[in-house]
Design an enzyme around this catalytic site. Structure first.
Site, PDB file in Angstrom:
ATOM      1  N   HIS A 119       3.575 -11.543  23.524  1.00 25.72           N
ATOM      2  CA  HIS A 119       2.290 -12.152  23.938  1.00 25.72           C
ATOM      3  C   HIS A 119       2.449 -13.649  24.226  1.00 25.72           C
ATOM      4  O   HIS A 119       1.552 -14.441  23.954  1.00 25.72           O
ATOM      5  CB  HIS A 119       1.213 -11.947  22.873  1.00 25.72           C
ATOM      6  CG  HIS A 119       0.828 -10.515  22.645  1.00 25.72           C
ATOM      7  ND1 HIS A 119      -0.217  -9.898  23.278  1.00 25.72           N
ATOM      8  CD2 HIS A 119       1.384  -9.565  21.848  1.00 25.72           C
ATOM      9  CE1 HIS A 119      -0.311  -8.652  22.879  1.00 25.72           C
ATOM     10  NE2 HIS A 119       0.659  -8.412  22.018  1.00 25.72           N
ATOM     11  N   ASN A 192      -5.900  -5.216  21.672  1.00 26.22           N
ATOM     12  CA  ASN A 192      -5.313  -5.051  22.999  1.00 26.22           C
ATOM     13  C   ASN A 192      -6.337  -4.429  23.940  1.00 26.22           C
ATOM     14  O   ASN A 192      -7.413  -4.008  23.514  1.00 26.22           O
ATOM     15  CB  ASN A 192      -4.099  -4.108  22.925  1.00 26.22           C
ATOM     16  CG  ASN A 192      -2.830  -4.816  22.443  1.00 26.22           C
ATOM     17  OD1 ASN A 192      -2.753  -6.037  22.447  1.00 26.22           O
ATOM     18  ND2 ASN A 192      -1.852  -4.026  22.042  1.00 26.22           N
TER      19      ASN A 192
HETATM   20 FE1  HDE Z   1       1.108  -7.990  17.634  1.00 24.14          FE
HETATM   21  N1  HDE Z   1       2.190  -9.639  17.236  1.00 24.14           N
HETATM   22  N2  HDE Z   1       2.339  -6.882  16.479  1.00 24.14           N
HETATM   23  N3  HDE Z   1       0.108  -6.262  18.146  1.00 24.14           N
HETATM   24  N4  HDE Z   1      -0.119  -9.010  18.808  1.00 24.14           N
HETATM   25  C1  HDE Z   1       1.962 -10.850  17.722  1.00 24.14           C
HETATM   26  O1  HDE Z   1       1.974 -12.844  16.488  1.00 24.14           O
HETATM   27  C2  HDE Z   1       3.211  -7.391  15.593  1.00 24.14           C
HETATM   28  C3  HDE Z   1       0.381  -5.014  17.689  1.00 24.14           C
HETATM   29  C4  HDE Z   1      -1.267  -8.571  19.406  1.00 24.14           C
HETATM   30  O2  HDE Z   1      -2.930 -14.317  21.494  1.00 24.14           O
HETATM   31  C5  HDE Z   1       2.823 -11.906  17.089  1.00 24.14           C
HETATM   32  O3  HDE Z   1       1.220 -14.937  16.816  1.00 24.14           O
HETATM   33  C6  HDE Z   1       3.803  -6.329  14.830  1.00 24.14           C
HETATM   34  C7  HDE Z   1      -0.705  -4.126  17.957  1.00 24.14           C
HETATM   35  C8  HDE Z   1      -1.881  -9.644  20.152  1.00 24.14           C
HETATM   36  O4  HDE Z   1      -1.821 -15.304  19.888  1.00 24.14           O
HETATM   37  C9  HDE Z   1       3.593 -11.135  16.018  1.00 24.14           C
HETATM   38  C10 HDE Z   1       3.256  -5.169  15.317  1.00 24.14           C
HETATM   39  C11 HDE Z   1      -1.642  -4.885  18.592  1.00 24.14           C
HETATM   40  C12 HDE Z   1      -1.055 -10.745  19.951  1.00 24.14           C
HETATM   41  C13 HDE Z   1       3.097  -9.726  16.235  1.00 24.14           C
HETATM   42  C14 HDE Z   1       2.331  -5.538  16.352  1.00 24.14           C
HETATM   43  C15 HDE Z   1      -1.116  -6.214  18.708  1.00 24.14           C
HETATM   44  C16 HDE Z   1       0.027 -10.321  19.100  1.00 24.14           C
HETATM   45  C17 HDE Z   1       3.632 -12.702  18.045  1.00 24.14           C
HETATM   46  C18 HDE Z   1       3.580  -3.755  14.925  1.00 24.14           C
HETATM   47  C19 HDE Z   1      -3.010  -4.440  19.127  1.00 24.14           C
HETATM   48  C20 HDE Z   1      -1.215 -12.119  20.561  1.00 24.14           C
HETATM   49  C21 HDE Z   1       3.019 -14.076  18.075  1.00 24.14           C
HETATM   50  C22 HDE Z   1       3.147  -3.417  13.659  1.00 24.14           C
HETATM   51  C23 HDE Z   1      -3.914  -3.999  18.116  1.00 24.14           C
HETATM   52  C24 HDE Z   1      -2.124 -12.984  19.745  1.00 24.14           C
HETATM   53  C25 HDE Z   1       1.982 -14.038  17.092  1.00 24.14           C
HETATM   54  C26 HDE Z   1      -2.310 -14.311  20.430  1.00 24.14           C
HETATM   55  C27 HDE Z   1       1.044 -11.165  18.647  1.00 24.14           C
HETATM   56  C28 HDE Z   1       3.524  -8.720  15.467  1.00 24.14           C
HETATM   57  C29 HDE Z   1       1.618  -4.580  17.091  1.00 24.14           C
HETATM   58  C30 HDE Z   1      -1.845  -7.253  19.353  1.00 24.14           C
HETATM   59  C31 HDE Z   1       5.095 -11.264  16.039  1.00 24.14           C
HETATM   60  C32 HDE Z   1       4.831  -6.493  13.739  1.00 24.14           C
HETATM   61  C33 HDE Z   1      -0.806  -2.640  17.578  1.00 24.14           C
HETATM   62  C34 HDE Z   1      -3.144  -9.567  20.977  1.00 24.14           C
HETATM   63  O5  HDE Z   1       3.248 -11.571  14.743  1.00 24.14           O
END
Ligand code: HDE
Length: 732
Positions: A119, A192
């Site tokens: 992201h 999302n």
């Molecule tokens: Fe994320 N995800 N994600 N994700 N995600 C990040 O956090 C993570 C997942 C989502 O505009 C990171 O600040 C893991 C699902 C958005 O700043 C990180 C898993 C969904 C954003 C991270 C998921 C998301 C992130 C990277 C699996 C939808 C951007 C930078 C368990 C519900 C937020 C940060 C923004 C960002 C980890 C899966 C949505 C690495 C471990 C499912 C919208 O922390």
């Protein structure tokens, strides 16, 4: 546009002083065009004005005064010269003594922070959430306590796979993350635009992300899933199949952030004041209707305007066309969860709206762009574990893993545990704790006690936990042996993928099939393609056969599924985007191709009708300096023809006349403008004088019901027709 940010301007929330920030000017005067000067030797140079002085080498020195402040170093020392470093002699070496140079360069050298690991590319805006009703029966969350209650929000939309500098129209999931600055702390709904996910256990997230990012041995492809490693991974992880159907659908190439749904994905909990918990799924539904582009359009938009989505949001908000989303919930209890065909803790599954209808609980309006993209959009730190009393987690293993990852990643990105003090992250309610020190501590944490329990009284004692008002984790029984295991209730990977497929309209199905073919055609290793098609046979035989045909391969044996798919799940009409199309052309963009000799009154009437209907109208001509209208008036245009291709517009109008139309028709970009608008199924208005343009685009004898002759159709009728956005029946 600049307004004081409540996060910085609010009175300190805690007694010992909340975040205190240096008083940099918040609202600098907008740049003024230089005024010609008669002063001195530089009188002939338009760069020099009353507020400038030429240097000895002719370089421009702009001076403060008249509302423009003096420039300082980061220590507040006023500079005398921002053009020249300190040298030993006019042509001599720069001196180490030059603290002004070092102050500036030191800061510049450290401007970049690590981009988000996923992201990375995003765009944010501020707004307000307004509650629709009193939800206290379901949740004690104060933001839902009464109808009309307002809570400030910050939203960041993003792509997932691409780097910070990648393009906007990647085929990709879009992040839809919202920070609610509630009066009981920050609640982050980090969702999302697709309601399911690729994997069921957070342990697999690093593998998923490695596979989709650029391949490690070559550093490409950028912002694309169309390569071997991604399809290799998802092919070996059949739990991804449902998500792949969504990702290959038009949802993954949205026309605008404004026209996307958002989903919390996981099942969360609402908890009321009595401690009663109800399962809840969150949905954002755009009041603007849903809309996507077609793939060929996406590819071309990325070249024509890589910033298409961010420009769209910025422009809409600055034009006062504030996008709005209804926040909706699906709520259900244990009985429903136990009787549902799938596990509600499995993030690869939805609960169809037909089974649990959406209930609108409020509306969000985005009405302010950021003042500074880095300070706000880049530094905003969303965290799934940011909940407020009344909202709680479930055991979804993906959510549980996220609750660790989001906090962890902020330290890496923002470099200090005090990132919560940055204005965009700071809660807008009292903050009081005994967390102390750390890099970049902004608070002046006064008083003697920095621990508790303590023997002080009054303010000197510091804060205390509140057993009543405080967050209390929902009480739930947990038991079982500690094991690394995937619950059997998670094992059906194909039934809902099939349900999604069967819920799509014919053009939507076509797009999904073509997207699979496109992406898999980019895979060089045959077995990777075969495995995907073998998996798709469990979703729908027709889809699998269509993809195999598009790839020019034999249909492989179907993968043996762990659980036999149920092909009889009822289609869910709510899953089709065409069913959620807009009701009008409002918020969309009309591109008007104009040539010398066009009728100014006709152009004005068209512009007025569309503007009155809430649309944006932009003109495109041979030269940006403009065209000469029939009456001799000179009218500037918004785009030169090469810079304003029809892919940037939702509908087009061709206003051409005589020699002007002939001249424009001879330009290669004009041919693309017209033929692309047609093959992207768009509505096209034209005047009889535009015949050479229709011919140039090769469509003069292929016009259909969505090609409207503006000499017999009024501007209002054309506007009303454009609301349909595309004529999918067109044979392109
Ligand atoms: Fe994320 N995800 N994600 N994700 N995600 C990040 O956090 C993570 C997942 C989502 O505009 C990171 O600040 C893991 C699902 C958005 O700043 C990180 C898993 C969904 C954003 C991270 C998921 C998301 C992130 C990277 C699996 C939808 C951007 C930078 C368990 C519900 C937020 C940060 C923004 C960002 C980890 C899966 C949505 C690495 C471990 C499912 C919208 O922390």
């Amino acid at each position: 546009m600049s307004q004081p940010d409540p996060a910085t301007s609010a009175a300190p929330a805690v007694e010992d002083g909340g975040p205190q920030l240096p008083s940099y000017p918040q609202d600098p005067a907008p740049p003024q065009p230089p005024t010609p000067s008669n002063a001195g030797a530089a009188a002939d140079n338009p760069l020099y004005t009353d507020a400038t002085e030429p240097g000895e080498g002719g370089e421009l020195h702009q001076l403060p005064g008249d509302g423009i402040p003096a420039m300082t170093t980061s220590q507040g020392q006023v500079l005398s010269d921002d053009q020249n470093s300190l040298k030993a002699g006019d042509r001599g070496p720069t001196l180490l003594e030059d603290h002004v140079f070092r102050d500036k360069m030191f800061h510049f050298d450290h401007e970049r922070i690590p981009e988000r690991v996923v992201h990375a590319r995003g765009y944010g805006a501020h707004g307000t959430f307004t509650a629709a009703e009193d939800l206290s029966d379901l949740t004690r969350a104060s933001l839902f306590a009464q109808a009309g209650k307002e809570t400030p929000v910050f939203v960041r939309f993003s792509t997932v796979a691409g780097n910070l500098g990648s393009f906007d129209l990647a085929r990709d999931v879009r992040g839809f993350a919202t920070k609610f600055y509630t009066d009981e702390g920050n609640w982050d709904l980090v969702g999302n635009n697709i309601p399911v996910f690729f994997i069921q256990d957070a342990l697999k997230f690093p593998d998923l992300v490695h596979s989709v990012k650029e391949e490690q041995d070559r550093g490409w492809p950028q912002a694309q899933s169309a390569h071997d490693t991604f399809w290799d991974f998802v092919g070996l992880m059949p739990e991804s199949t449902h998500m792949l159907l969504w990702q290959m659908s038009d949802r993954a190439i949205p026309r605008s952030f404004r026209f996307m749904q958002g989903f919390g994905v996981h099942t969360f909990r609402f908890v009321n004041a009595q401690g009663r918990s109800t399962f809840v799924k969150f949905h954002w539904v755009p009041r603007q209707g849903l809309q996507s582009v077609v793939w060929n359009e996406a590819v071309k938009i990325n070249g024509a305007d890589p910033d298409f989505h961010r420009r769209d949001l910025w422009t809409a908000i600055n034009n006062g066309d504030f996008p709005e989303w209804d926040l909706c919930v699906q709520t259900f209890d244990d009985d429903f969860a136990d009787s549902f065909e799938f596990d509600v803790l499995d993030a690869t599954k939805i609960i169809p709206e037909e089974q649990v209808p959406l209930r609108v609980i409020g509306t969000m309006r985005l009405d302010r762009v950021v003042d500074n993209v880095f300070s706000e959009t880049e530094q905003v730190a969303f965290m799934t574990q940011n909940v407020v009393p009344g909202i709680d987690f479930t055991n979804d293993p993906l959510l549980q893993g996220r609750n660790f990852s989001y906090l962890d990643t902020q330290l890496k990105r923002l470099g200090s545990t005090n990132f919560t003090q940055l204005p965009v992250n700071a809660p807008r309610c009292p903050v009081a704790h005994f967390q102390r020190d750390g890099h970049m501590q902004m608070g002046r944490q006064a008083g003697r006690a920095n621990y508790e329990p303590n023997s002080f009284t009054g303010a000197a004692a510091g804060p205390r936990a509140d057993r009543e008002a405080g967050f209390r984790t929902v009480e739930r029984p947990e038991s079982g042996d500690t094991r690394r295991v995937r619950a059997e209730s998670f094992a059906d990977h194909y039934s809902q993928a099939g349900q999604f497929w069967r819920s799509q309209s014919a053009p939507e199905q076509d797009h999904i099939r073509m997207a699979f073919v496109f992406e898999l055609s980019k895979c060089e290793i045959p077995v990777i393609r075969e495995r995907i098609v073998a998996n798709l046979r469990n979703v729908d035989e027709e889809l699998a056969a269509g993809v195999a045909d598009g790839l020019g391969m034999e249909l492989p044996e179907a993968t043996t599924p762990h659980v036999q798919p149920d092909h009889d799940l009822a289609p869910s009409p709510a899953l089709s985007m065409t069913a959620r199309a807009p009701e009008s052309f409002a918020g969309r963009k009309l591109g008007v191709l104009v040539t010398d000799g066009v009728d100014g009154a006709a152009l004005d009437a068209l512009t007025k009708a569309f503007s009155d209907g809430g649309a944006i109208v932009e003109t495109i001509g041979l030269k940006v300096g403009g065209v000469t209208l029939a009456g001799g008036e000179r009218r500037p245009v918004d785009h030169k023809i090469d810079g304003g291709p029809s892919v940037l517009f939702d509908a087009v109008a061709l206003l051409g006349e005589g020699a002007g139309a002939e001249e424009l028709a001879g330009h290669p970009a004009t041919r693309d403008f017209v033929s692309d608008a047609f093959s992207h199924y768009k509505y096209i208005g034209y005047v009889p004088g535009a015949q050479p343009l229709l011919q140039a685009g090769g469509i003069a004898d292929r016009l259909d019901e969505a090609c409207l002759d503006l000499s017999t159709t009024t501007s209002e009728q054309f506007l009303a027709a454009c609301a349909a956005l595309r004529r999918w029946e067109r044979d392109v």
